[in-house]
Design a protein around this motif. Structure first.
Motif, PDB file in Angstrom:
ATOM      1  N   ASN A   1       0.837  -1.191   0.000  1.00 26.39           N
ATOM      2  CA  ASN A   1       0.000   0.000   0.000  1.00 26.39           C
ATOM      3  C   ASN A   1       0.879   1.251   0.000  1.00 26.39           C
ATOM      4  N   PRO A   2       0.296   2.402  -0.320  1.00 27.21           N
ATOM      5  CA  PRO A   2       1.084   3.644  -0.285  1.00 27.21           C
ATOM      6  C   PRO A   2       1.670   3.888   1.110  1.00 27.21           C
TER       7      PRO A   2
ATOM      8  N   TRP B   1      -0.683  10.719   0.844  1.00 27.61           N
ATOM      9  CA  TRP B   1       0.117   9.503   0.850  1.00 27.61           C
ATOM     10  C   TRP B   1       1.192   9.606  -0.219  1.00 27.61           C
TER      11      TRP B   1
ATOM     12  N   PRO C   1       2.507   8.072  -3.436  1.00 24.28           N
ATOM     13  CA  PRO C   1       1.973   7.142  -4.443  1.00 24.28           C
ATOM     14  C   PRO C   1       2.960   6.014  -4.752  1.00 24.28           C
TER      15      PRO C   1
ATOM     16  N   SER D   1       3.172  -0.895  -8.961  1.00 30.09           N
ATOM     17  CA  SER D   1       1.742  -1.014  -9.269  1.00 30.09           C
ATOM     18  C   SER D   1       1.326  -2.452  -9.531  1.00 30.09           C
TER      19      SER D   1
ATOM     20  N   TYR E   1      -6.412   4.241  -5.827  1.00 30.68           N
ATOM     21  CA  TYR E   1      -6.228   4.255  -4.382  1.00 30.68           C
ATOM     22  C   TYR E   1      -7.603   4.354  -3.724  1.00 30.68           C
TER      23      TYR E   1
ATOM     24  N   THR F   1     -12.674   6.020  -4.099  1.00 29.43           N
ATOM     25  CA  THR F   1     -11.565   5.512  -4.909  1.00 29.43           C
ATOM     26  C   THR F   1     -11.133   6.594  -5.890  1.00 29.43           C
TER      27      THR F   1
ATOM     28  N   SER G   1      -2.328  12.181  -5.063  1.00 28.59           N
ATOM     29  CA  SER G   1      -1.626  11.764  -3.852  1.00 28.59           C
ATOM     30  C   SER G   1      -2.273  12.336  -2.601  1.00 28.59           C
TER      31      SER G   1
ATOM     32  N   VAL H   1      -5.300   4.088   3.389  1.00 26.15           N
ATOM     33  CA  VAL H   1      -5.235   4.176   1.927  1.00 26.15           C
ATOM     34  C   VAL H   1      -4.779   2.822   1.413  1.00 26.15           C
ATOM     35  N   GLN H   2      -5.570   2.229   0.523  1.00 25.76           N
ATOM     36  CA  GLN H   2      -5.302   0.888  -0.017  1.00 25.76           C
ATOM     37  C   GLN H   2      -5.104   0.981  -1.520  1.00 25.76           C
ATOM     38  N   ALA H   3      -4.066   0.314  -2.017  1.00 26.61           N
ATOM     39  CA  ALA H   3      -3.797   0.281  -3.456  1.00 26.61           C
ATOM     40  C   ALA H   3      -4.670  -0.778  -4.125  1.00 26.61           C
TER      41      ALA H   3
END
Length: 1314
Positions: free
Chosen positions: A738-739, A756, A758, A764, A771, A788, A793, A810-812
């Protein structure tokens, strides 16, 4: 027909078009589009070349100059109309017209400029037509005075809105408005206080500090540069208590208003005053929309456009967002604009509907036509505007419907068509396009000429070009009908048209890619029905300059030789010049660099010779260059034969063959990769392996197109990269991480910014990276809110409560899934200014320089943010001794939730005011009520000066000045003095108490010819202040000379401890630590015969302290001497009888001065004779008389005893008894004793009195260190001085060697009075 602005009309008339192939180089555009005008030697109607502006505002102090210039053949004559009627210039002696010009000069001296106001128009005419200028409106600039008015003082309740009206007089042009005070300082403006477009001053809410009686509106009239001033406006802001007191006194009532202060309120729009408004603006002008709101707290203003975005690049905000300004308005700017004013209680908005109109503007202005008899042509006049402009045609200034009829002319709306035009139809046509917002006027003539061709290009012109570059051959021609241009080469009879030649409409012949075969003689022929004309030009195509052998990359070991070759081929008719450059600059001026005709040789190569060497070959037409790099020490060759094996989803193995080491073992290999998918052509470092390995097991990431290369490293450096490996693609996958650096914070009181770091493209792991931003209020919300986003950033959550904790994550996410569940971090929404002031503020005075402030902490809920601490503002109102103005306020910050703090460094016997404010991360809250307190009396400062005057045999007069810092009520002065004998021993101390109102005192019954040391200080009820000292000598015998007064500066010192038991505690102890205040203090100086001793106290952090000095009034630089941690320094080698400026400075690490004392002015005394002048002593005169009588007796006896004369060695006898004026005085004859240059002439250490009896001091005193017994003075912990006067002569060698920098002995000083 030919158009003098472009060269297209003739081709349109003939119905043909010349071929045009290929793109044209920009540098040659001038050759192809240059317009030709009618030569002035040919008949032509007038053309206006210069005219004044349509709106001409004149300065009544200067003459009026109205420009009107025109050309034509014959030269035109000029006339003017004013206000639509003929303006007879000959009848007005004040008006003259410049010769051969239509420009008017009006002398308005002695006349009122208003007489000449009006609408002027210039007419230029000759036999071929008439041209007219624009209507020129002449108006006088005006700067009228403000009308007299009586402005009543304004009383307003704190927190309420206020408008101060300006209403300036209407000037021409309109004045520029600004508000200032009585001191001509601009009044500060902010989002709370701002000036409207009409000049009025608006307060969204008033504060107590807005109370003042000098709100003055000024109007500056730019044309005359004059400023007019409105009467000052007095504003008094009242709290509710003040209003109740005022109204109770007037109405005999005790409670007129409520005691509660003005409450907070929602915003209200003040300007515009209606819910919606309209605004009209003209195309191309500036649109200014204004929105002023009141409210408490002060509202913020925001602008938006209802039907779209505000135009970028043309939009600015002024007056703290209250004015929206759009420049270069277009029709697309029309629409509804919304102004929103908002504070935390709510918002209000206003809609402004903007319409855009347009004064006429050209789409196609009419252009001059040159027609031959029986030709056809068209004048086109196209303009646009809103509303659509009306097109009106004139001929020679007359409406075309009233002009003489011409069968060859036909008017159709915006065009005039000429068919089969005849000689004599030349005229000037005017097109007027007008609507209600303005007009456009254009003159365009139709000139009917029959003129054979003439060529304007100089004959026999030579063009030189380089092969393969374009060539442009000019053939500028004029004629009517328009000449037809043809080109011929050498003796050929065929017309040049078609590849490789391009003939442009203006006659220019272009060869896109010139070759050697194109060299030769070219003939340009211009021909029309009236004749032809030809011109010859020459083209020379030269061979390009080329470097055949370029300098090569050189790797040379130290002390070797490098040679760069540069062999060049060039056209033999061009002279080449070769230049060698190093790193784009000149070669070093070094004999090791040898330049030959085709090479550069560098002998005995060193590391400094590394760089890029460039060979540059120049000719008059072109140049060529080539570069090579010189590396002094060799590097390894790059690895080769890269192979990929053991291919896995997340790993692979890379192998290679090392290159040549070049006698430097390879230490390691660097593996690099290129991601062709995300960052093509960018190479990143992946890993390193030892130099003994030739393989590496590489970990890979998903969704990457890998290429690998390897570089070898030895002690010299990196090799060149290897050739890349084949490409290896990994499959996409969900993100692995995650970031990072997730944070939550607020930028406004009602938002939360989640930011966050990036992920990179490599992180990626797949396409569609986004995000997922997740948040909830801690301990309040159970459910999470999420959104989302992509390609950002940070994310802003609006409408949050003020300063409350949030959990944020924050979740990728990509197209293949999500990263692991992230951990939540705690962040806080934005802070706001604290709401309340600390309560129960009390000041407890500890002593004369220290006070303690206590307060009650504010409730945590009112902090509205993270509590940073409290700030105490305090300032000195006045001294209780005298009514001086208050000092600048000081601020002390106390971090955390403190409830008290100390205020150090206060001035004794003074009145102070203090208040307390709480502050958080946003800023400070309101101040508490002011608390005043008084500091008690303290010990006084040193007397301002001490002067010793009127020395006599047995008395001295002392004069002094009261202390500058009395610190209380003076109770008197204490004078202590003691004699100093010839051996520097101190006698008993005498003490004299003096009243506080005295400034002089005469000491009687002193010993003659004796040196005394004086100690003087002032007293209050709190004790004795610092002592200043001085020395003086009573004169001897009958000599009663009056030397100049001894002016002694201030200084902090104590008397030394003499042998007498009366020497205890002569003054207060030193205090070396000051908690606040300047970095330097207690600066003192004492002068010697060729030097000076400077002492000081220093509390600053910087340790680089220097003494700087310079001769007074000298233009030389300051001399600087470093002080090695001491606070006393002796400057040696100063010139006697010279004045110096001295200062002590502290510098930081960059040698910048950060602290400095004020400059001291010291004067080094002139050298005095070290011998006692005994020629005037009575005993010496008697002795000389006795010796003379004895010699006379001896001569008589000798004369009697001898019959013949003899010579006695009188001279030798006199030589044996040298001049008594230079004889030292003996101790055994009861006089002062013998003084030698080596020891006995040593002065009393610490004495400041020079040999002439004068002492120069600025603001210093004796340094007690000088009175020590063979070492630096020391201080006890309480600051008192350790050490005493020496009771005997000092004989150490160091002191003997420094006698030139010390003061003379008491005897020598006494001699200066004789």
């Amino acid at each position: 027909m030919r158009d003098t602005f472009t060269d297209t009309s003739a081709m349109e008339r003939k119905g043909n078009c010349l071929p045009y192939k290929g793109a044209l180089l920009v540098v040659f555009l001038g050759h192809m589009i240059t317009a030709l005008e009618v030569p002035l030697d040919l008949p032509q109607p007038p053309t206006i070349t210069q005219q004044s502006l349509k709106d001409y505002i004149i300065d009544p102090r200067e003459n009026i100059v109205i420009h009107c210039e025109a050309k034509g053949k014959p030269h035109p004559s000029f006339s003017w109309t004013r206000n639509g009627t003929h303006f007879d210039i000959d009848k007005d002696s004040k008006v003259i017209m410049k010769p051969n010009s239509g420009t008017l000069v009006i002398d308005i001296s002695g006349e009122k400029a208003e007489v000449y106001e009006g609408v002027y128009q210039c007419t230029a005419r000759n036999e071929h037509g008439t041209a007219v200028s624009n209507n020129i409106v002449i108006r006088q600039s005006r700067s009228p005075l403000w009308s007299k008015e009586r402005i009543e003082p304004i009383l307003v309740q704190e927190g309420m809105p206020l408008v101060l009206l300006c209403r300036p007089p209407a000037g021409l042009p309109p004045p520029i408005i600004f508000w200032m005070d009585n001191n001509f300082q601009r009044l500060p403006q902010s989002s709370r206080v701002s000036q409207a477009l009409n000049g009025d001053l608006y307060f969204s809410n008033v504060l107590p500090e807005d109370t003042r009686n000098d709100y003055i509106c000024y109007a500056r009239f730019p044309h005359t540069q004059t400023i007019q001033q409105k009467q000052p406006i007095s504003v008094r802001v009242l709290s509710m208590d003040s209003i109740n007191e005022t109204m109770a006194a007037l109405l005999n009532d005790t409670d007129f208003f409520s005691d509660t202060p003005a409450t907070e309120r929602r915003p209200t729009i003040l300007v515009p005053s209606v819910p919606s408004s309209t605004k009209m603006v003209l195309r191309g002008e500036v649109l200014e929309l204004e929105c002023i709101a009141e409210g408490l707290p002060t509202p913020e203003v925001f602008w938006s456009k209802e039907s779209g975005d505000l135009p970028s690049g043309r939009t600015t905000f002024r007056s703290f967002q209250k004015t929206l300004r759009i420049t270069g308005v277009t029709e697309a700017d029309a629409g509804d604009y919304r102004c929103t004013a908002r504070n935390h209680l709510g918002s209000v908005h206003h809609i402004v509907t903007v319409t855009v109109k347009a004064a006429p503007y050209w789409i196609s202005a009419p252009r001059n036509l040159i027609l031959a008899p029986k030709e056809n042509g068209v004048l086109i006049c196209r303009a646009s505007g809103n509303p659509k402009p009306v097109i009106t045609w004139y001929m020679n200034g007359i409406p075309i419907e009233n002009a003489p009829k011409d069968p060859s002319r036909k008017v159709e709306d915006d065009s005039i068509i000429f068919s089969d035009i005849q000689t004599g139809s030349s005229a000037v046509y005017q097109c007027n396009a007008s609507n209600e917002y303005g007009y456009l006027l254009a003159n365009a003539f139709v000139n009917v000429l029959a003129e054979p061709p003439r060529l304007l290009t100089p004959p026999n012109k030579v063009y030189q070009v380089i092969r393969n570059s374009p060539a442009l051959l000019d053939c500028a021609a004029f004629g009517s009908p328009t000449p037809n241009i043809t080109w011929f080469k050498d003796s050929q009879t065929s017309i040049l048209d078609g590849d490789p030649y391009v003939l442009h409409e203006n006659g220019t012949l272009e060869i896109h890619v010139a070759q050697s075969m194109n060299s030769g003689k070219y003939t340009c022929v211009a021909m029309n029905s009236l004749g032809k004309k030809e011109n010859h030009v020459y083209l020379e195509v030269k061979e390009p300059t080329r470097i055949l052998k370029q300098p090569e990359y050189q790797v040379v070991q130290r002390n070797g030789m490098a040679m760069f070759e540069c062999k060049v081929k060039h056209d033999p008719t061009l002279v080449p010049t070769m230049t060698w450059l190093k790193d784009s600059g000149e070669l070093p001026d070094d004999e090791r660099f040898v330049v030959d005709s085709e090479s550069l040789t560098i002998k005995d190569v060193t590391e400094r010779d590394e760089g890029t060497y460039t060979c540059v070959m120049n000719t008059t037409l072109d140049q060529d260059s080539a570069s090579a790099v010189l590396t002094v020490i060799e590097q390894p060759d790059p690895p080769t034969d890269l192979e990929l094996t053991e291919e896995q989803a997340r790993s692979i193995q890379l192998t290679w063959i090392p290159g040549d080491e070049h006698n430097s073992p390879i230490e390691k290999f660097l593996i690099q990769y290129e991601d062709a998918l995300h960052q093509p052509s960018v190479w990143h470092n992946l890993t390193e392996v030892p130099g003994t390995k030739t393989y590496a097991h590489l970990k890979l990431s998903p969704y990457v197109h890998y290429s690998f290369r390897v570089r070898a490293v030895n002690s010299v450096g990196y090799s060149q990269p290897s050739y890349p490996s084949r490409q290896y693609k990994t499959d996409p996958a969900a993100p692995d991480e995650n970031p990072s650096k997730v944070e939550g914070f607020g930028t406004e009181h009602n938002n939360l910014v989640i930011s966050w770091m990036p992920l990179t493209g490599l992180q990626s792991n797949g396409p569609g990276l986004q995000y997922k931003v997740i948040w909830r209020q801690q301990d309040v919300d159970k459910d999470w809110t999420s959104v989302t986003v992509a390609n950002v950033s940070k994310f802003v959550v609006s409408g949050t409560p003020t300063f409350v904790p949030y959990e944020v994550k924050v979740q990728a996410v990509n197209d293949y899934g999500s990263a692991p569940e992230p951990e939540a971090v705690i962040g806080y929404s934005g802070e706001d200014l604290p709401m309340v002031a600390p309560d129960s503020v009390q000041v407890l005075v500890q002593n004369s320089t220290l006070a303690e402030v206590h307060w009650e902490p504010v409730p945590p809920a009112t902090v509205r943010g993270r509590l940073k601490g409290y700030k105490v503002y305090y300032w000195k109102e006045k001294s209780l001794n005298k009514q001086n103005h208050h000092e600048e306020q000081q601020v002390l910050t106390f971090s955390g939730n403190k409830t008290h703090g100390m205020l150090p460094g206060l001035h004794p016997y003074s009145l102070y005011t203090a208040n307390v404010r709480v502050f958080n991360g946003k800023g400070e809250g309101p101040p508490s009520s002011n608390q005043q307190f008084e500091t008690p009396e303290g010990v006084p400062g040193p007397p301002a000066f001490l002067k010793i005057t009127n020395p006599n045999l047995d008395s001295l007069t002392l004069e002094w000045g009261p202390p500058l810092d009395r610190n209380g009520r003076l109770t008197g002065y204490t004078l202590k003095y003691q004699p100093i004998n010839n051996t520097n021993e101190l006698g008993p101390i005498e003490v004299v108490a003096l009243p506080a109102n005295e400034t002089n005192f005469t000491l009687l019954n002193l010993k003659y010819s004796t040196r005394y040391k004086f100690y003087f200080n002032a007293n209050t009820i709190k004790g004795s202040g610092p002592i200043i000292t001085e020395e003086a000598v009573t004169i001897m015998d009958e000599v009663l000379l009056h030397p100049p007064a001894v002016d002694v500066g201030k200084g902090y010192t104590e008397p030394p401890h003499p042998i007498s038991p009366l020497t205890q505690s002569l003054g207060p102890p030193f205090h070396k630590v000051r908690p606040v205040g300047p970095a330097f203090g207690n600066v003192s100086s004492s002068v010697r015969e060729n030097g000076a001793v400077i002492s000081w106290d220093y509390w600053g952090p910087d340790k680089n302290v220097y003494i700087e000095y310079i001769v007074e009034n000298s233009k030389e630089d300051w001399k600087k001497e470093f002080v090695n941690g001491s606070q006393t320094y002796q400057i040696k080698g100063l010139k006697p009888g010279t004045s110096y400026k001295v200062r002590v400075v502290a510098k930081d690490q960059s040698d910048e001065t950060v602290h400095s004392t004020e400059e001291l002015l010291i004067t080094v005394p002139a050298m005095a004779s070290r011998q006692v002048d005994i020629a005037t002593q009575g005993w010496f005169i008697g002795l000389m008389c006795a010796i003379a009588l004895l010699i006379l007796v001896l001569l008589i006896v000798c004369f009697i005893k001898r019959n013949k004369g003899g010579k006695y060695p009188v001279k030798e006898k006199e030589d044996a008894h040298a001049d008594p004026e230079i004889q030292p005085m003996k101790e055994d004859d009861g006089t002062f004793g013998e003084y030698s240059d080596t020891e006995d002439h040593k002065p009393l250490q610490g004495s400041r009195t020079p040999s002439n009896g004068t002492v120069k001091k600025d603001d210093s005193d004796d340094s007690l260190v000088d009175y020590g017994e063979g070492g630096d003075g020391q201080f006890n912990e309480d600051g008192s001085f350790i050490g005493q006067y020496s009771g005997k002569k000092e004989k150490d060698t160091a002191n003997e060697g420094n006698e030139s920098s010390e003061a003379p002995s008491p005897v020598n000083a006494m001699n200066s009075f004789v």
